[in-house]
Scaffold this motif. Structure first.
Motif, short mmCIF file in Angstrom:
data_model
loop_
_atom_site.label_atom_id
_atom_site.label_comp_id
_atom_site.label_asym_id
_atom_site.label_seq_id
_atom_site.Cartn_x
_atom_site.Cartn_y
_atom_site.Cartn_z
N SER A 1 26.24 96.52 48.88
CA SER A 1 24.88 96.00 48.71
C SER A 1 23.89 96.84 49.51
N LYS A 2 24.32 97.33 50.66
CA LYS A 2 23.47 98.20 51.49
C LYS A 2 23.19 99.53 50.75
N GLY A 3 24.22 100.06 50.09
CA GLY A 3 24.05 101.28 49.30
C GLY A 3 23.11 101.07 48.12
N LYS A 4 23.26 99.92 47.46
CA LYS A 4 22.38 99.60 46.33
C LYS A 4 20.93 99.50 46.79
N GLN A 5 20.72 98.94 47.96
CA GLN A 5 19.37 98.80 48.50
C GLN A 5 18.72 100.17 48.72
N ILE A 6 19.49 101.12 49.23
CA ILE A 6 18.96 102.46 49.44
C ILE A 6 18.62 103.11 48.10
#
Length: 152
Positions: free
Chosen positions: A105-110
């Protein structure tokens, strides 16, 4: 070599150089924008995140071929992304040595933050070109790449 083939070779060379120049300028502009957001992120890391946003769950070999980098470079970059908790490796059920790479989810946010910047730059690069012109250019480059793939 006949004159016509020589002209085609020279034009193909110029096209290759022009494509490299465009990619280099886009890369510089995207990296500048990334640095404003997070100086620890590189264009290469963002490139992998972008690939995963379009093809989540592919393996390292597939990522390697999409970015035209050797597998050891990709392993290093993915290790870096895993350490930052931007992607995770998941073992295939039938082959534990082979791993799929997924965005967290952190990667998707970036990706959701950075991807619009990249799209805007590509829109600026396209300028007043018509959709058909870009489609034809894309077809041309893919055809030339296929010719290289079919060489011995």
């Amino acid at each position: 070599m006949p004159a016509e083939q020589n002209i085609i070779s020279e034009l193909a060379l110029e096209l290759g150089l022009a494509i490299n120049e465009m990619k280099s300028r886009l890369r510089q502009k995207i990296q500048t924008r990334i640095n404003e957001y997070d100086p620890d992120l590189s264009f290469e890391l963002i490139e992998i995140l972008g690939i995963l946003s379009r093809s989540n769950g592919i393996n390292q070999q597939e990522i390697s071929s999409k970015v035209s980098k050797d597998k050891s470079s990709i392993t290093y970059l993915i290790n870096n992304l895993v350490k930052r908790e931007l992607v995770e490796r998941v073992e295939y059920k039938n082959d534990r040595r082979n791993k799929q790479i997924f965005l967290t989810s952190k990667g998707k946010q970036i990706v959701e933050t950075v991807y619009p910047w990249a799209l805007e730059l590509y829109r600026k690069a396209a300028g007043d070109l018509h959709e058909d012109e870009i489609r034809n250019a894309l077809l041309l480059v893919k055809k030339m790449t296929a010719h290289l793939e079919n060489q011995d």
